[in-house]
Design an enzyme around this catalytic site. Structure first.
Site, PDB file in Angstrom:
ATOM      1  N   HIS A 116       0.809  -1.219   0.000  1.00  0.00           N
ATOM      2  CA  HIS A 116       0.000   0.000   0.000  1.00  0.00           C
ATOM      3  C   HIS A 116       0.848   1.278   0.000  1.00  0.00           C
ATOM      4  O   HIS A 116       0.328   2.362  -0.252  1.00  0.00           O
ATOM      5  CB  HIS A 116      -0.985  -0.001   1.180  1.00  0.00           C
ATOM      6  CG  HIS A 116      -0.367   0.312   2.504  1.00  0.00           C
ATOM      7  ND1 HIS A 116       0.028  -0.659   3.397  1.00  0.00           N
ATOM      8  CD2 HIS A 116      -0.100   1.503   3.101  1.00  0.00           C
ATOM      9  CE1 HIS A 116       0.501  -0.091   4.483  1.00  0.00           C
ATOM     10  NE2 HIS A 116       0.440   1.231   4.326  1.00  0.00           N
ATOM     11  N   ASP A 160      -0.577  -7.512   1.247  1.00  0.00           N
ATOM     12  CA  ASP A 160       0.051  -6.193   1.407  1.00  0.00           C
ATOM     13  C   ASP A 160       1.567  -6.353   1.551  1.00  0.00           C
ATOM     14  O   ASP A 160       2.129  -6.194   2.640  1.00  0.00           O
ATOM     15  CB  ASP A 160      -0.533  -5.494   2.627  1.00  0.00           C
ATOM     16  CG  ASP A 160      -0.152  -4.017   2.686  1.00  0.00           C
ATOM     17  OD1 ASP A 160       0.376  -3.494   1.683  1.00  0.00           O
ATOM     18  OD2 ASP A 160      -0.389  -3.392   3.739  1.00  0.00           O
ATOM     19  N   GLY A 201       3.168   6.353   8.925  1.00  0.00           N
ATOM     20  CA  GLY A 201       4.582   6.524   8.609  1.00  0.00           C
ATOM     21  C   GLY A 201       5.429   5.311   8.934  1.00  0.00           C
ATOM     22  O   GLY A 201       6.549   5.181   8.454  1.00  0.00           O
ATOM     23  N   SER A 235       4.315   2.292   8.193  1.00  0.00           N
ATOM     24  CA  SER A 235       3.919   1.286   7.204  1.00  0.00           C
ATOM     25  C   SER A 235       5.118   0.766   6.417  1.00  0.00           C
ATOM     26  O   SER A 235       5.997   1.535   6.018  1.00  0.00           O
ATOM     27  CB  SER A 235       2.905   1.881   6.229  1.00  0.00           C
ATOM     28  OG  SER A 235       1.676   2.132   6.867  1.00  0.00           O
TER      29      SER A 235
END
Length: 499
Positions: A308, A353, A447, A449
């Protein structure tokens, strides 16, 4: 990242190792690959009792019984001997001697009989190699812990296992802390102790001493001792080795943390990393020189992150990768050559993901930039153990982004708990893993991620078990962080990276 202070567990042979990942899943092969723990014994204190005398008259002296006079003389002699011993000790071993200590490495090749070579032993992150490392490092610990070199011994590390006739060859590095006052005989005792202790080892796997070799090398290291000069000259079997060569010796190891600070100051909502190299695999994904996501270094050229992170753009020319504790100034920056997003990922869904990135120019491993270990696809990750999340994410929901890397400790939560109605109500799929606390308070945030969720094995080698993926805001009760499960996608990572 909203976090609480985190205490790093010691790596080797302590009871704390029992809570680390993989420890419960080791196999035993004829007593060879057994995980064991040693106990560091403390120092005993001694009370020195003095004798107090008083002036006595001549008549009273004549009244002393002979045994009392003998006892007084004996006590005085003991006190004098202790005083002389302490004087000699402090003259020959001054208090600043600890600053004269140098870490000395011995590289040994041990022929182990009765063990069949398995191809998995060629990978240091494999379960087989971990079992072999646990066994031989425990054996080395017991060998020197019960010897005169116990105060000098600092540990060992299995470096490589190679096939050989009738068994395997294990390359092992032994570490000792010697000072300039230590004579040659003490240093050469390493070989003698090995010869004496290993030949009486009772296990079914035997070490063939005539086919084993041991060489000593002195080198600079990452341990916090003063190292301004090379090895003492004129010592048989020792040669100088630079700090760069020392780092190269360990560059093949994944998941090693070189610069671990002893104290990390608290900052608002997290723990600030005080030195470079605390988490050397952590990277920042930047677009237009602005931090967008985290990533994890898994080789000299490949990183893994969340899919993502590239929902707006997967054009590699728009991205750069930054390494180091600080976002600005960065320790190292590399352009991106390739971005591969999982082919089944569809935003805004959370499944699949994961993405991998290839650097346009390889990085050379150092103390501050280093790869993490990847677990095998078959590895079973135990729940309710400690794991660490790191990143430059916000320290509160919609909060500011720090310039300094943050860390926090969380618990791995089983999927059944995470799928309860009051938590995520069945949204957790097999490719996800939850981590945090149901009471809230500690979590990854915006942030973070794409960044790493890591946990150590019994040898203090850190493994990537999750990738920061999604969650319901930050650190809310019953809303722990959700991470991409690395073991679920391990074969996918191999398919595109060859790792």
């Amino acid at each position: 990242m909203k976090a609480l202070p985190f205490t790093i567990y010691p790596a080797c042979h302590t009871s704390r190792c029992k809570s680390s990942i993989f420890q419960k899943h080791s196999r035993s092969v004829d007593g060879l690959f057994q995980t064991g723990s040693g106990t560091h014994l403390g120092y005993e204190g001694y009370n020195l009792w003095g004798l107090q005398g008083a002036q006595q008259s001549a008549r009273r002296h004549r009244d002393f019984e002979p045994w009392k006079i003998l006892l007084i003389i004996l006590g005085a002699s003991i006190a004098a001997a202790i005083a002389i011993g302490l004087f000699v000790y402090f003259i020959h071993f001054p208090q600043d001697r600890k600053y004269d200590q140098r870490l000395t490495y011995f590289s040994g090749n041990f022929k182990i009989m009765g063990v069949q070579y398995n191809p998995a032993l060629s990978r240091q992150s494999s379960d087989r190699f971990r079992e072999a490392g646990n066994w031989i490092e425990k054996l080395m610990y017991e060998t020197f812990h019960n010897s005169i070199l116990r105060p000098k011994y600092r540990g060992s590390r299995l470096v490589k296992v190679s096939p050989d006739t009738g068994g395997v060859i294990a390359q092992v590095v032994l570490m000792f802390l010697f000072s300039s006052t230590d004579n040659t005989a003490l240093r050469m005792a390493v070989d003698k102790i090995l010869q004496e202790r290993l030949k009486i080892y009772p296990g079914s796997a035997r070490i063939n001493l005539p086919s084993s070799t041991l060489t000593g090398k002195c080198l600079e290291t990452w341990f916090p001792v003063a190292l301004e000069q090379g090895c003492p000259t004129g010592r048989s079997g020792f040669t100088d080795m630079s700090k760069e060569m020392a780092e190269k010796l360990f560059s093949d190891f994944c998941g090693l943390r070189y610069n671990r600070s002893t104290v990390s100051p608290r900052i608002t909502g997290g723990v600030e990393i005080s030195g470079s190299g605390e988490w050397p695999w952590q990277a920042s994904l930047m677009r237009n020189n602005i931090h967008r996501c985290g990533a994890t270094l898994i080789s000299n050229t490949w990183l893994v992150s969340a899919a993502h992170c590239f929902k707006d753009s997967s054009n590699p020319r728009l991205w750069t990768v930054s390494f180091g504790t600080y976002l600005t100034p960065s320790l190292l920056i590399r352009p991106v050559k390739t971005i591969i997003v999982h082919e089944k990922y569809r935003y805004p869904a959370h499944e699949y993901d994961i993405a991998v990135l290839q650097l346009a120019k390889r990085v050379e491993f150092t103390n501050a930039v280093h790869r993490v270990c990847l677990p095998d696809a078959s590895e079973r990750i135990p729940y309710n153990i400690d794991a660490v999340i790191t990143g430059w994410g916000a320290m509160s929901d919609d909060g500011e982004t720090p310039n300094v890397l943050q860390e926090a400790t969380v618990k791995l939560i089983d999927s059944n708990t995470c799928n309860r109605k009051e938590v995520y109500n069945g949204a957790i799929t097999p490719g996800m893993i939850c981590a945090g606390y149901l009471e809230g308070g500690v979590d990854s945030c915006q942030g973070d991620s794409g960044g790493p969720l890591v946990t150590p094995d019994t040898r203090n080698m850190w493994y990537l078990v999750g990738i920061v993926s999604w969650g319901d805001e930050c650190a809310k009760p019953n809303k722990p962080g959700v991470y991409t499960r690395v073991t679920y996608f391990r074969d996918w990572i191999t398919k595109y990276t060859g790792l």
